[in-house]
Structure formats: C-alpha cells, structure tokens
Design a protein around this motif. Structure first.
Motif, short mmCIF file in Angstrom:
data_model
loop_
_atom_site.label_atom_id
_atom_site.label_comp_id
_atom_site.label_asym_id
_atom_site.label_seq_id
_atom_site.Cartn_x
_atom_site.Cartn_y
_atom_site.Cartn_z
N VAL A 99 0.82 -1.21 0.00
CA VAL A 99 0.00 0.00 0.00
C VAL A 99 0.86 1.26 0.00
N PHE A 100 1.95 1.27 0.75
CA PHE A 100 2.75 2.48 0.94
C PHE A 100 4.08 2.40 0.21
N SER A 101 4.65 3.58 -0.08
CA SER A 101 5.94 3.70 -0.75
C SER A 101 6.96 4.31 0.22
N ALA A 102 8.22 4.08 -0.06
CA ALA A 102 9.29 4.63 0.78
C ALA A 102 9.13 6.13 0.95
N GLY A 103 9.24 6.58 2.20
CA GLY A 103 9.13 8.00 2.53
C GLY A 103 7.76 8.40 3.03
N GLN A 104 6.77 7.55 2.89
CA GLN A 104 5.43 7.88 3.37
C GLN A 104 5.32 7.56 4.86
N THR A 105 4.57 8.40 5.58
CA THR A 105 4.42 8.23 7.02
C THR A 105 2.96 8.27 7.43
N VAL A 124 4.47 -8.05 5.91
CA VAL A 124 4.98 -6.74 6.33
C VAL A 124 6.07 -6.92 7.38
N THR A 125 7.17 -6.21 7.21
CA THR A 125 8.23 -6.13 8.20
C THR A 125 8.13 -4.77 8.86
N MET A 126 8.08 -4.74 10.20
CA MET A 126 7.97 -3.46 10.92
C MET A 126 8.99 -3.46 12.06
N TYR A 127 10.09 -2.74 11.83
CA TYR A 127 11.16 -2.66 12.82
C TYR A 127 10.86 -1.58 13.85
N TRP A 128 11.06 -1.90 15.11
CA TRP A 128 10.93 -0.91 16.18
C TRP A 128 12.25 -0.16 16.23
N SER A 129 12.21 1.15 16.16
CA SER A 129 13.44 1.95 16.13
C SER A 129 14.28 1.79 17.38
N GLN A 130 13.67 1.45 18.50
CA GLN A 130 14.41 1.33 19.76
C GLN A 130 15.30 0.10 19.80
N THR A 131 14.84 -1.02 19.22
CA THR A 131 15.61 -2.26 19.31
C THR A 131 15.93 -2.90 17.96
N GLY A 132 15.25 -2.48 16.92
CA GLY A 132 15.42 -3.10 15.61
C GLY A 132 14.63 -4.39 15.45
N ALA A 133 13.88 -4.77 16.48
CA ALA A 133 13.10 -6.01 16.42
C ALA A 133 11.89 -5.85 15.49
N ASN A 134 11.61 -6.91 14.75
CA ASN A 134 10.48 -6.95 13.83
C ASN A 134 9.33 -7.67 14.53
N ALA A 135 8.32 -6.91 14.95
CA ALA A 135 7.19 -7.51 15.67
C ALA A 135 6.03 -6.53 15.71
N CYS A 149 7.42 4.22 6.14
CA CYS A 149 7.72 3.21 5.13
C CYS A 149 9.13 3.50 4.60
N VAL A 150 10.01 2.49 4.66
CA VAL A 150 11.39 2.68 4.21
C VAL A 150 11.69 1.90 2.93
N ALA A 151 10.84 0.95 2.58
CA ALA A 151 10.95 0.18 1.34
C ALA A 151 9.64 -0.57 1.17
N SER A 152 9.47 -1.21 0.05
CA SER A 152 8.24 -1.96 -0.19
C SER A 152 7.99 -2.95 0.95
N ASN A 153 6.85 -2.80 1.63
CA ASN A 153 6.44 -3.67 2.74
C ASN A 153 7.38 -3.66 3.93
N THR A 154 8.23 -2.65 4.04
CA THR A 154 9.17 -2.54 5.16
C THR A 154 8.97 -1.18 5.83
N PHE A 155 8.79 -1.22 7.15
CA PHE A 155 8.48 -0.03 7.92
C PHE A 155 9.35 0.06 9.15
N VAL A 156 9.50 1.26 9.68
CA VAL A 156 10.11 1.52 10.98
C VAL A 156 9.05 2.23 11.80
#
Length: 163
Positions: A99-105, A124-135, A149-156
């Motif tokens: 759904v989202f593209s890199a740079g969208q928030t 979907v991969t969603m990294y927590w900025s505090q630990t880098g864990a995907n959950a 969104c930092v890449a296709s289906n990848t988020f922070v």
C-alpha cells in the motif's frame, strides 16, 4: 493594480515566457504552470502540483500544509490515503502490505484508556526503532507513534510509549 482576464493562453517557440506583476496574481479556479514557478528574485517556488493560497493559507490535495489532517477511527487497516495523517484510534491498527511507498508516514494516536495493538499485515516487516526487532507493537494509553515506510512492505515504527 489588478488585471482580470477570463482566459490567457501563452504559447511561443522561445525558451522564456513570463507573466509578471507588481501586485497579486490571482485565479478564480486555478493558475497552472507546466514548468517552474519562481519568485521575483529567481527562487524556485514549485515545480509540479497545485499551489492554492488564500489569505495566507497554503494547501495541497490533503488540505492545509500547516496542520496535520486527523482521522478518528476504532480499529483500522491503513489505506494509502492515510499517508501524512494522524489516525486517532481506540483499537487495533493494521499495517497492510503493498500500500505504501518509501518515505510515506502515518502517525497513530491512541485515543483510548488502554493500550492498542499496531499489527503487521501478512508479508509486512515493521522494525521498532528502539531495538530493531520486527514484531507487532502495543501503543500505550494516549501515546503517539509514527510509522515510516522505508521500502516496499518494510516499515520503521517509533514512539515513546511503544512496547
């Protein structure tokens, strides 16, 4: 002074076409430029899209750019039009794939008295900025989180009250 004209068409084979005014240039419906719009000192104002300014308000397709559009929701699977908005939620928010593209928030505000889940959709991969864990994450009462969104289906995801 003011010049009111119903239609102006400028076409030329030259490389420079200029409309200049010492006062305001206004349009009842729109003013369109196919190339750059520049200020009197040559600074670039815009290259694409619309500029709509009335009494000091500048807006784009999402509304006034000085305020963040707010959407109230219970549970919600995010959609592309949620980009650039604050979603005030009282239940689970799901981040879907494709759904989202890199740079969208998207910013999420927990507008409830209990924690809410921010869940990853399938793929979907969603990294927590505090630990880098995907959950999946829990956003505490009245907490705010931003999903980038930092890449296709990848988020922070980041926020002070996430677990």
């Amino acid at each position: 002074g003011t010049i009111n004209v119903s239609n102006i068409t400028i076409s030329a084979s030259t490389t420079t076409n200029t409309i200049s005014a010492s006062g305001a240039i206004t349009g009842a419906s729109s003013i369109t430029a196919n190339n750059n719009i520049t200020s009197s000192n040559g600074d670039l104002i815009a290259t694409t899209g619309d500029i709509d300014a009335v009494a000091g308000i500048v807006s784009d397709s999402k509304g006034e750019i000085r305020s963040v559009p707010y959407l109230s929701a219970t549970s919600r699977t995010l959609v592309s039009s949620d980009h650039g908005k604050v979603i005030g939620a009282t239940s689970t928010i799901t981040v879907p794939p494709s759904v989202f593209s890199a740079g969208q928030t998207i910013t999420v505000y927990n507008n409830s008295a209990t924690g809410i889940s921010i869940a990853r959709g399938s793929g979907v991969t969603m990294y927590w900025s505090q630990t880098g864990a995907n959950a999946n994450r829990t956003l505490a009462t009245r907490g705010v989180a931003t999903i980038l969104c930092v890449a296709s289906n990848t988020f922070v995801i980041t926020g002070g009250t996430l677990t």
